[in-house]
Every structure is written in structure tokens, then in C-alpha cells.
Design an enzyme around this catalytic site. Sequence first.
Site, PDB file in Angstrom:
ATOM      1  N   LYS A   1     -14.160  -7.653   2.537  1.00 22.21           N
ATOM      2  CA  LYS A   1     -13.379  -6.731   3.349  1.00 22.21           C
ATOM      3  C   LYS A   1     -13.866  -6.744   4.796  1.00 22.21           C
ATOM      4  O   LYS A   1     -15.050  -6.916   5.063  1.00 22.21           O
ATOM      5  CB  LYS A   1     -13.519  -5.298   2.803  1.00 22.21           C
TER       6      LYS A   1
ATOM      7  N   TYR B   1       0.132 -14.450  -5.199  1.00 24.69           N
ATOM      8  CA  TYR B   1      -1.262 -14.897  -5.218  1.00 24.69           C
ATOM      9  C   TYR B   1      -1.793 -15.295  -6.588  1.00 24.69           C
ATOM     10  O   TYR B   1      -2.890 -15.798  -6.695  1.00 24.69           O
ATOM     11  CB  TYR B   1      -2.185 -13.891  -4.552  1.00 24.69           C
TER      12      TYR B   1
ATOM     13  N   CYS C   1     -20.547  26.083  -8.712  1.00 28.29           N
ATOM     14  CA  CYS C   1     -20.072  27.448  -8.937  1.00 28.29           C
ATOM     15  C   CYS C   1     -20.288  27.756 -10.408  1.00 28.29           C
ATOM     16  O   CYS C   1     -19.975  26.945 -11.278  1.00 28.29           O
ATOM     17  CB  CYS C   1     -18.583  27.534  -8.595  1.00 28.29           C
TER      18      CYS C   1
ATOM     19  N   LYS D   1      -6.400 -11.324   2.488  1.00 31.82           N
ATOM     20  CA  LYS D   1      -6.068 -10.237   1.556  1.00 31.82           C
ATOM     21  C   LYS D   1      -5.039  -9.331   2.224  1.00 31.82           C
ATOM     22  O   LYS D   1      -5.326  -8.629   3.182  1.00 31.82           O
ATOM     23  CB  LYS D   1      -7.322  -9.439   1.210  1.00 31.82           C
TER      24      LYS D   1
ATOM     25  N   ASP E   1      -2.620  -6.365   3.048  1.00 36.59           N
ATOM     26  CA  ASP E   1      -2.712  -4.917   2.876  1.00 36.59           C
ATOM     27  C   ASP E   1      -1.324  -4.397   2.519  1.00 36.59           C
ATOM     28  O   ASP E   1      -0.582  -3.909   3.361  1.00 36.59           O
ATOM     29  CB  ASP E   1      -3.210  -4.293   4.179  1.00 36.59           C
TER      30      ASP E   1
ATOM     31  N   CYS F   1     -19.274  31.470  -4.558  1.00 39.79           N
ATOM     32  CA  CYS F   1     -18.158  30.533  -4.562  1.00 39.79           C
ATOM     33  C   CYS F   1     -17.029  31.028  -3.652  1.00 39.79           C
ATOM     34  O   CYS F   1     -16.606  32.176  -3.776  1.00 39.79           O
ATOM     35  CB  CYS F   1     -17.645  30.373  -5.995  1.00 39.79           C
TER      36      CYS F   1
ATOM     37  N   CYS G   1     -14.011  32.093  -6.124  1.00 38.63           N
ATOM     38  CA  CYS G   1     -14.038  33.187  -7.108  1.00 38.63           C
ATOM     39  C   CYS G   1     -15.177  34.167  -6.900  1.00 38.63           C
ATOM     40  O   CYS G   1     -15.256  35.172  -7.608  1.00 38.63           O
ATOM     41  CB  CYS G   1     -14.091  32.610  -8.527  1.00 38.63           C
TER      42      CYS G   1
ATOM     43  N   GLU H   1      -8.092 -16.939   0.531  1.00 35.71           N
ATOM     44  CA  GLU H   1      -6.796 -16.491   1.065  1.00 35.71           C
ATOM     45  C   GLU H   1      -6.973 -15.181   1.805  1.00 35.71           C
ATOM     46  O   GLU H   1      -7.911 -14.432   1.530  1.00 35.71           O
ATOM     47  CB  GLU H   1      -5.808 -16.298  -0.085  1.00 35.71           C
TER      48      GLU H   1
ATOM     49  N   CYS I   1     -12.949  30.506 -12.712  1.00 37.52           N
ATOM     50  CA  CYS I   1     -12.824  30.265 -11.266  1.00 37.52           C
ATOM     51  C   CYS I   1     -11.490  29.585 -10.984  1.00 37.52           C
ATOM     52  O   CYS I   1     -11.185  28.532 -11.546  1.00 37.52           O
ATOM     53  CB  CYS I   1     -13.978  29.387 -10.786  1.00 37.52           C
TER      54      CYS I   1
HETATM   55  O1  JCF Z   1      -3.750 -10.047  -1.076  1.00 33.60           O
HETATM   56  C1  JCF Z   1      -4.166  -9.244  -1.867  1.00 33.60           C
HETATM   57  N1  JCF Z   1      -4.128  -7.970  -1.573  1.00 33.60           N
HETATM   58  C2  JCF Z   1      -4.733  -9.690  -3.180  1.00 33.60           C
HETATM   59  C3  JCF Z   1      -5.040  -8.780  -4.194  1.00 33.60           C
HETATM   60  C4  JCF Z   1      -4.922 -11.047  -3.402  1.00 33.60           C
HETATM   61  C5  JCF Z   1      -5.425 -11.488  -4.611  1.00 33.60           C
HETATM   62  O2  JCF Z   1      -5.596 -12.788  -4.817  1.00 33.60           O
HETATM   63  C6  JCF Z   1      -5.743 -10.601  -5.664  1.00 33.60           C
HETATM   64  C7  JCF Z   1      -5.547  -9.217  -5.422  1.00 33.60           C
HETATM   65  C8  JCF Z   1      -5.860  -8.348  -6.474  1.00 33.60           C
HETATM   66  C9  JCF Z   1      -6.346  -8.839  -7.676  1.00 33.60           C
HETATM   67  N2  JCF Z   1      -6.224 -11.065  -6.860  1.00 33.60           N
HETATM   68  C10 JCF Z   1      -6.523 -10.212  -7.843  1.00 33.60           C
HETATM   69  C11 JCF Z   1      -7.045 -10.741  -9.108  1.00 33.60           C
END
Ligand code: JCF
Length: 674
Positions: free
Chosen positions: A317, A228, A429, A118, A120, A411, A414, A116, A435
Site C-alpha cells: 500500500k 485481475y 463501563c 491495486k 481503489d 459512564c 448511563c 499490478e 447501559c
Molecule cells: O486491484 C485490486 N484492488 C485488487 C484486489 C487486485 C487483486 O489482484 C486482488 C485484489 C483482492 C484480492 N487479488 C485478490 C486475491
Amino acid sequence: MAASKKIIAEVEQLRNEINQHNYRYHTQDDPVISDAEFDRLFRDLKSLEAKYPELISDVSPTQRVGAAPLSAFSQVVHEAPMLSLDNAFVEADVLEFDHRIRSRLQSDEEVAYACEPKIDGVAVSLLYEDGKLVRGATRGDGTTGEDITRNVRTIESIPLQLLGKGYPSRLEVRGEVYFPISAFTKMNQRAQSRGDKEFANPRNAAAGTLRQLDSRLTAQRKLAMFCYSVGLVEGGELAEKHSEILQELAIWGLRVNPLVETVLGAAQCVQYYKGICERRESLTYEIDGVVFKVDDIGLQQKLGILTRTPRWAIAHKFPAEEGITRLNDVEFQVGRTGAITPVARLAPVKVGGVTISNATLHNMDEIDRLGLMIGDTVIVQRAGDVIPKIVSVVLEKRPSKTTNIELPQTCPACGSEILRSEGEVAARCTGGLSCAAQQRESIRHFASRLALDIEGLGDKLVEQLVDEGLIDNAADLYQLTEAQLVKLERMAPKSANNLLEALENSKETTLPRFIYALGIQEVGESTARSLAMHFGDVAGLLEADEALLQTIPDVGPIVANKIHHFFQQESNLAVIDSLIGFGLRWKVEDTGIIANSLAGETWVLTGSLNSLTRNEAKARLQKLGAKVSGSVSRKTTCVVAGDAAGSKLVKAQELGLKIIGEDELITLLEEYGA
Ligand code: JCF
């Protein structure tokens, strides 16, 4: 006039119709009537509810407009911890992930993965009881979050009432709440034209909007959600594949990302990643990668969970975004334990939509490795939430006049000598707790979210308090008075009182948080938890020698030495004494989950127990992270059979599940400290 049966039926009918259309529009993105027709239905319902207010119910689609502001969010202890994900950055990491899984499962066959995008956004938990949305919570630290029910109720893609039937009587659904890009852009344009502060990106905007105490404001900003996974499930069973569970959620009216796919093996995961990369720009929401999960729930349970991340999932990522700019200067910051960190001051540059003017350089070795000089042109990288970093120097662009970067001898805070011990990367330090910078950082740590979590005591305020000489250490916080606080700049009597109240509340804490809050070098959240479980109180910890400390899980010779050293310092003991003197106390019981020893496991209790009640056994198992379910299935990890156990025991035997008796249960609970 009381509502007749006919009116009641009409209201019911309108609500069902509106819920259906809402679902078609917001969840399926496939409306079947015009906006005008929808508005007409909505108006009809509103006018009936105005005439017969006794018919208004919490789950009516008219009840999404927000309510009067709260003074604070209350805390929610997640019944099953909310996990985070391990990261993969390159293809090889994904192949390795698949390899690890197959060797743990001793499987030659390709593993099926659910893939799937991810999102943000902000992770949120929704709790449905008998199909009604009863609670929304943030993830928080994974164990404890904040109750944001009023805010999630305003999000139109979140059903107030599940559709259809067959859902478990208690069902916790998890997902990501996000700000759609178009709504985000419009909001920022409006903010700009009014001269208001703009949000840096959609994720920050979503987080800020969810943390609004006034839910009427949240209602005005059009957030959305994708679900999710599930957390707690009671009174019903879900499918045995992750992908099938998502389909069930969709049938019940929850919004699931349409790009979810199941694939076979790592090569197809990589294919999926590439496909999503190509579509990224055309999506209406921001994503920062893709997630791969072992699809079979039984296999997920076999693989289990590390402290905070499941072994059966990984986030691949997208690569960090880069920019090019000039290094104007390097300053040196002093950390909580005196470590000196060089920080790059950069000519401001936009990277991935965010302006960057600082980057971390970690330590002097990093500066040597990069061959960095002040005046250099550098490449900076930003990945999601993390602090930007300098990845390289563009030597071709080095100007004729550059300056060497040198570690200061004293430092900057201090004036004490700075030393770099043999074998340590960090220079430190030597001022210790005299400090001001170390005082400030250790107090910040003490107040931080995973430590005592003192609401309203932010970085700026700690700095002010230390600079004004009002506090030197964490214990001094509890001597602050309203008269002292209101003299500070930008501190109204109301905020002063809120802070004093937050301080008072923070006195009731848990032992792991307290130990973590002390800020002992090398003692993070998880080591603090191990120490708390082992000693059960601070007294034993204070006296432990290095040999004893090393018998504790996670504690090696270096950590043992740091802990021992910490408690040898008179000044540290004095602070601990004062804290206890001011009434700081910790519950050993009732701390929610105390360990993740049984995380990911599902237990069933059946038959009658003699030396403890069912509820007690359940609570103690849950404290270890186990889920306790009322019914036996192939997903059950272990069944505890008490006296006169009946059909559940038979079913467990048929399925070949692990079965233990009451004595074994008690031994196990004691062994794990629950
Ligand atoms: O879409 C997401 N940001 C996302 C975060 C999707 C997932 O299936 C996730 C998650 C964070 C933890 N699954 C887990 C277990």
C-alpha cells in the site's frame, strides 16, 4: 413480417462489428473507427431490432441501458470464496513476504511475481456461461455477495459475450469496478451546481453506483472495470501462470490492466512499486498501492490460503496521507462490551481529498504515549478506508493554555462506574446491558452484515429505537410492530414494512452467524465458525466448561473464560431463549462454505461412488472451500477414484498426483465436519 435469413445474418454481423469496436475502444483504448461511424452501426442495429423484436437477445450491445428498478438485490453465495489481501506498508514487509514464501517452498531460486496496480474500487465477480455474462455479484463478506447483474451489464468495458473461443464453459472472472477520475469530477461538479450531495471519492461513488436498485441510473454513470483473476473454472482449463491467465482473459475481450508485469524476486517487486508510485498521478483512475502475486498457479496452490487471505499474494500500500490540525476536544464513547474509547474532535481538515473532523484514540495508554492535551496541534493520518488516527503532537506549536485529558469516572451514557482492571488496556463501563450505549452497540452488532445482516436496520435507527425505549436487546427487535415504527421520525409505512420483512427474513440464519451475532467478547467471525462446527448447535455451547472450550481450535484460556462467563449471565440466556422463541433458526446444511479447510485446492471425482452421489460429494467438498473440477491437470490437488475409474485415474497416476478412495474421502469429510 418474419426476419429472413439475410436479416438474421445482418443483425449478427452488426453485433459482431459493434462488439469488436466496443472492445477496441473500451478495453484496448485503441479505437479503429470514428465515434460517428460507431454511432451509425449502433443505430442500424437498433432500427433492425425495432423492426424485428424477436431478434433481440440479452447479449446484444443495445441491451446495456438498464432496466426498471428492483426492490432489493438478491444474495449470491460465491462458489469459491472471494479473498482479500494481506498488506505491506514498507519495503521490509515485501522482503519478508518473499522470504516467507521461499522458506515455505524450500526454494533457493528467485520466485516469479506478477505485479499490478491495486485499483481503489469495488471488487466484483462476473460469471460467464458458454461465453455469456449471466451474473455479476459484489464481493460482500467474501462468502456471500449481492446480485448486481443488471448494473454490471451497463458497464461498457464488461463484455456481455466473450470474444473468440476456447473459454471454459463456466468461467468466473474477478476484478475491480471503478469510477474513472474525469467522470467522477464531472459528476460531482454537476451535483454541486444542482445542490445535490457530492461523493467523497471515486471509490464511494463506484460503490454507490453499483448498489443502485435502478440500473438506468448506473447506465448513466460511466463506470469501468479491470479484471485481475478468476474464481470458478469449469469445463475447460486455463494457463498455469497467473500472468498467462490474464492474457487469456484479454483475448476473450475482458479488460486487463496494461501495467501488469512479471518480475523475478523481491528486489524487482520493490522496483515495480517505485515505478508505479511515479506514474500514480498520471493515471486516469485511483490506486492505493500495488499487488504482488506468485505467478505460478501450482506454487500458489502449494502455499495455500489463510482464513481470508492467500499466502501467495500481498498488497503493497502507498503510505497514508497526512494533515495537520487542532485537537478541540476528546469525547468518550462506550462500545458493545462497555469498553470506553476516547475519540478526538478535530478542527476539520482535508486529507487526501476527504474532510476529517474525528479520529480514534483507541485508549488512555495511547493518549499517554502521544502526550496529548486538548488544544494541541496534531498530525492526523488517513489510509484508505480506515478510521483516521492521530500520529503525533507538534510540541513546538503547543499553546500556553492546554487541558489534560482525563478518563471520566462514570459512564457518559448511563452514569455507572467506570473501571479499569489490572492488566487490561481498556477501561469499561460497569453498567452491563442496562447501559443504553452497550444495548445500542450490541444490537448494532447483532444486525451487522457479518452477523444477522438485517437490511435497513442502520446505526441511526437502532439509536432511535433504543432511545425511544422500544428495544433493550436484540430479541426485542422481533416484537416491534408497524404501529410503533411509523411513529418514529422519518419512518414511512413502506420503510416500516420493509424493516419488518427484513427482520422476518433474518430469522433464517446460520449457526456461525448466530454465535457471532451474540457479541461475545473475543469471539469474532472465525472463532464463531469454529464453535459452530464443534458443537453443531447452541445447546452444547451453553453448557461447555472452560476446559472443553479450550480443546477447540483458536480458543485459548482467555477466550474460553469470556465465552463461559457470557453464558453464565441470566440476561444473556434470556435473550437467546427469546430469540429462539421468536422463531430464529439456523441451517446447519446449506450454509455455503462452512470452513476454508480445503480452500485453494482443486479436487476431481472420477469413477462411481457407492455410499454417496457424485453431486453430494462435490457439494460437501465445496463446503470446505475446495474447487471441484471435471478434468485432471497438474493443478489438481487430489483425485478421488471410485469404482471403474478410467482415463482420469491414469492421467493422475502419470502426473504423480495424490489419489484417494471413497472411504478415505468420507473419513476426511467427516473429520472436517462437512
Ligand atoms: O486491484 C485490486 N484492488 C485488487 C484486489 C487486485 C487483486 O489482484 C486482488 C485484489 C483482492 C484480492 N487479488 C485478490 C486475491
